[in-house]
Design an enzyme around this catalytic site. Structure first.
Site, PDB file in Angstrom:
ATOM      1  N   ASP A   1      -7.324   4.765  -3.767  1.00  0.00           N
ATOM      2  CA  ASP A   1      -6.693   3.592  -3.215  1.00  0.00           C
ATOM      3  C   ASP A   1      -6.130   2.372  -4.058  1.00  0.00           C
ATOM      4  O   ASP A   1      -6.914   1.714  -4.456  1.00  0.00           O
ATOM      5  CB  ASP A   1      -7.408   2.968  -1.793  1.00  0.00           C
ATOM      6  CG  ASP A   1      -6.348   1.918  -0.982  1.00  0.00           C
ATOM      7  OD1 ASP A   1      -5.409   1.741  -1.596  1.00  0.00           O
ATOM      8  OD2 ASP A   1      -6.868   1.128  -0.165  1.00  0.00           O
TER       9      ASP A   1
ATOM     10  N   HIS B   1      -2.630   1.015   7.221  1.00  0.00           N
ATOM     11  CA  HIS B   1      -2.952   1.080   5.788  1.00  0.00           C
ATOM     12  C   HIS B   1      -2.820   2.633   5.403  1.00  0.00           C
ATOM     13  O   HIS B   1      -3.322   3.411   5.938  1.00  0.00           O
ATOM     14  CB  HIS B   1      -4.227   0.282   5.471  1.00  0.00           C
ATOM     15  CG  HIS B   1      -4.552   0.425   4.119  1.00  0.00           C
ATOM     16  ND1 HIS B   1      -3.667  -0.359   3.201  1.00  0.00           N
ATOM     17  CD2 HIS B   1      -5.595   0.972   3.331  1.00  0.00           C
ATOM     18  CE1 HIS B   1      -4.256  -0.110   1.882  1.00  0.00           C
ATOM     19  NE2 HIS B   1      -5.489   0.472   1.958  1.00  0.00           N
TER      20      HIS B   1
ATOM     21  N   CYS C   1       0.747  -1.287  -0.005  1.00  0.00           N
ATOM     22  CA  CYS C   1       0.080   0.034  -0.090  1.00  0.00           C
ATOM     23  C   CYS C   1       0.728   1.230   0.267  1.00  0.00           C
ATOM     24  O   CYS C   1       0.361   2.182  -0.724  1.00  0.00           O
ATOM     25  CB  CYS C   1      -0.924  -0.078   1.247  1.00  0.00           C
ATOM     26  SG  CYS C   1      -0.316   0.118   2.849  1.00  0.00           S
TER      27      CYS C   1
END
Length: 273
Positions: A126, A111, A74
């Site tokens: 995202d 995250h 991420c």
């Protein structure tokens, strides 16, 4: 500039994700960039598996994911995406989330996601959550319910301004992660990255994890098990023998390791398989 967008080779990045035409700071461009990035750059943790640090400076991110055509997890993915958006002229804010994904206890904020302004509205972006992740941006507000390909996503709300990204599967709504709109800075992700890449309880230090989201299928390779899940809940699972692993990395995730890297991956994580 927060994300060092001026240091990005934007032409190389756009070529990497298959984007053609003028890139403008509008919603149409944002959607196309998000789709292209998710389709082109897979989620993977192979640097950790190879015993190397996960570097978050933009030069390292460009070298790995753009020039060497690897993937990342991420922080890597969303930091690269943020730099590209900033370079194009978008206003980008970093956020942090607690991953749920079936967890029975509250997890730490580990995250990264993005809050991006386009066409007068804030968008939840995202590109780094893996197979269950968004294909396109969605409005960053509670009550949103959208379909992307054959997948469905929504944002729920909880106390103290917490929002929850959810996806619908065969058993109903499934919480992916919870977040607030409190700003995170690049240095915050350095701390999160240290935990995620080194802590004994991190899920990414024990075995290879590769994932790819697509409109009709979610593909995962966890250890030696390859799983392909479709929107109707049907899935195919099989163990990938070592003899097929290199071909699987290329075919399913577009990842080509060098001979020495692949030999090290086998030695450390698949020896005796």
């Amino acid at each position: 500039m927060t994300w060092n967008g001026e240091e990005l080779d934007i032409e190389a990045y756009l070529a990497r994700i298959g984007y053609e035409g003028e890139a403008k700071p509008d919603l149409e461009t944002l959607r196309a960039l998000h789709r292209g990035h998710v389709a082109s750059i897979p989620f993977e943790n192979l640097e950790i598996m190879l015993g190397r640090p996960v570097l978050l400076d933009l030069a390292a991110l460009q070298d790995k994911m753009v020039h060497r055509r690897r993937g990342g997890y991420c922080y890597e993915q969303n930091l690269l995406f943020a730099a590209a958006l900033e370079r194009i002229g978008f206003s980008v804010k970093g956020l942090g989330a607690r991953v749920r994904a079936g967890a029975s206890t509250t997890r730490a904020v580990t995250h990264m996601l993005l809050d991006v302004e386009a066409d007068g509205e804030q968008w939840h972006c995202d590109v780094g959550f893996g197979a269950d992740g968004l294909l396109e941006p969605i409005p960053l507000r509670a009550g949103v319910d959208v379909s992307q390909g054959e997948w469905r996503f929504g944002i729920g709300s909880e106390e103290e301004g917490v929002r929850v990204l959810r996806t619908q599967n065969a058993d109903g709504w499934f919480d992916l992660y919870a977040y607030t709109t409190t700003r995170c800075l690049p240095v915050d992700y350095v701390v999160m990255n240290h935990y995620t890449s080194t802590h004994p309880k991190s899920p990414f230090i024990r075995r290879p994890v590769l994932q790819q989201a697509a409109p009709g299928v979610r593909c995962r390779l966890i250890g030696a098990q390859l799983t392909r899940t479709r929107p109707d809940g049907s899935r195919d699972e099989r163990d990938v023998p070592v003899s097929e692993l290199r071909h699987t990395l290329v075919r399913e995730f577009g990842i080509e390791l060098g001979d020495d890297e692949f030999a090290e991956l086998i030695r450390v994580h698949y020896a005796g398989a």
